[in-house]
Design a protein around this motif. Structure first.
Motif: not given
Length: 263
Positions: A24-26, A33-36, A98-100
Motif C-alpha cells: 500500500s502507500d500507507r 514489515i521491518v518489525i516482522h 490491514r486489508e493488503v
C-alpha cells in the motif's frame, strides 16, 4: 576473491534492503514489515543457538551450553522490546493497510513453531499451515520428530544418578510432553542439593530463563495486539487476542515451575 569485500557486499545489503515491499502507500506499513522481518532474523539466530545448546547438553557438556542459552535469553529481550516500537502504530494507522495482508498471519511463522518444537512444545497441527514438500514444512517435521532441548536435559538426570522412568526417557518425541511427578521429584532433588548437582541446577535455571523470556514475549504480544486491533479476528482467521491469551499458560519446562511450591 575477485572482488574487494565491502560492508554492503558482506551483509548482502542490496538484497536485504530490497526485501521490504509494501503493498500500500500507507506510511506505517513499512514499520510493520521491518518489525516482522527483524523478528524472523532473530528467530533464525535463536534456532541456531538452541541447536548448539541441544548438541552440547545431549553430549553432557553442560557448562558451554549455558552461553548459548544465555544469548537466546538476551535476544528474546530485544524481541520483546520491539513490541513497544510496533505499539507506536495506532489502530487507525494499522487499519489503513490491514486489508493488503490478506490471510497472512504471524500464526504461520514456521520459525516460531520450530522454536516451540525445539523447546518442547510439540503440536503436530501447526505443520498443516505449510505446503507438503516445502522447506518450511520439512524444517518443522524435523524439529517435531527430534528430542527437544528439555528431552536432552532430562536425559542428563540419570547420568548424574537421578532416576527417571523409561516412560519419560523413551517417550514418543513428537508427542506433546506430559508433566511427570517423577521428573519433578528428580529436579526437586537438584534444587535441594545445589552444591552436589551444581551443573544441573545451573542448567535448570537457564531453562527457566528461556521459558520466562518466552512468556514475557507472549504477554507483550497480547497487549500490543489488543492495543492495536482489540478483540477483532486475526488476519489468518485466528481468534486474535483470545488465542494469544491461551498461550500464556504454556510452559516448555513445566516441572521446573511446579517444584518451586515444594521447596
Amino acid at each position: 576473491m575477485s572482488e574487494t569485500m565491502t560492508y554492503g557486499r558482506y551483509l548482502a545489503l542490496d538484497q536485504l534492503l530490497a526485501a521490504q515491499k509494501p503493498l500500500s502507500d500507507r506510511h506505517d506499513e513499512l514499520l510493520f514489515i521491518v518489525i516482522h522481518q527483524s523478528k524472523e532474523l532473530w528467530l533464525k539466530e535463536i534456532i541456531h543457538e538452541v541447536r548448539l545448546a541441544k548438541r552440547l547438553v545431549a553430549a553432557g557438556d553442560l557448562e558451554p551450553a549455558y552461553k548459548a542459552m544465555a544469548r537466546v535469553s538476551r535476544i528474546q529481550t530485544i524481541m520483546t522490546l520491539s513490541w513497544d516500537v510496533l505499539a507506536t502504530m495506532t489502530p487507525a494507522d494499522y487499519l489503513n493497510f490491514r486489508e493488503v495482508l490478506g490471510t497472512s498471519s504471524g500464526f504461520q511463522s514456521h520459525q516460531f513453531r520450530t522454536l516451540e518444537y525445539l523447546l518442547g512444545l510439540k503440536d503436530e497441527r501447526f505443520t498443516a499451515f505449510h505446503e507438503e514438500g516445502s522447506a518450511a514444512r520439512a524444517e518443522l517435521q524435523a524439529a517435531l520428530s527430534e528430542p527437544s532441548l528439555y528431552d536432552d536435559a532430562l536425559a542428563q538426570l540419570p547420568a548424574h544418578g537421578l532416576a527417571l522412568p523409561q516412560a519419560v526417557l523413551k517417550r514418543d518425541k513428537a508427542a506433546p510432553y506430559a508433566p511427570s511427578a517423577e521428573v519433578e521429584a528428580a529436579w526437586l532433588a537438584v534444587y535441594r542439593d545445589t552444591k552436589r548437582y551444581w551443573e544441573l541446577y545451573q542448567l535448570a535455571e537457564k531453562l527457566v530463563d528461556l521459558d520466562d523470556a518466552l512468556l514475557t514475549w507472549r504477554h507483550k504480544h497480547v497487549l500490543t495486539v489488543e492495543r492495536i486491533i482489540g478483540g477483532r479476528t486475526g488476519t489468518g482467521g485466528t481468534e486474535g487476542v483470545g488465542y494469544l491469551q491461551k498461550t500464556l499458560s504454556r510452559r516448555c519446562f513445566p516441572e521446573l515451575w511446579t517444584l518451586r511450591t515444594k521447596l
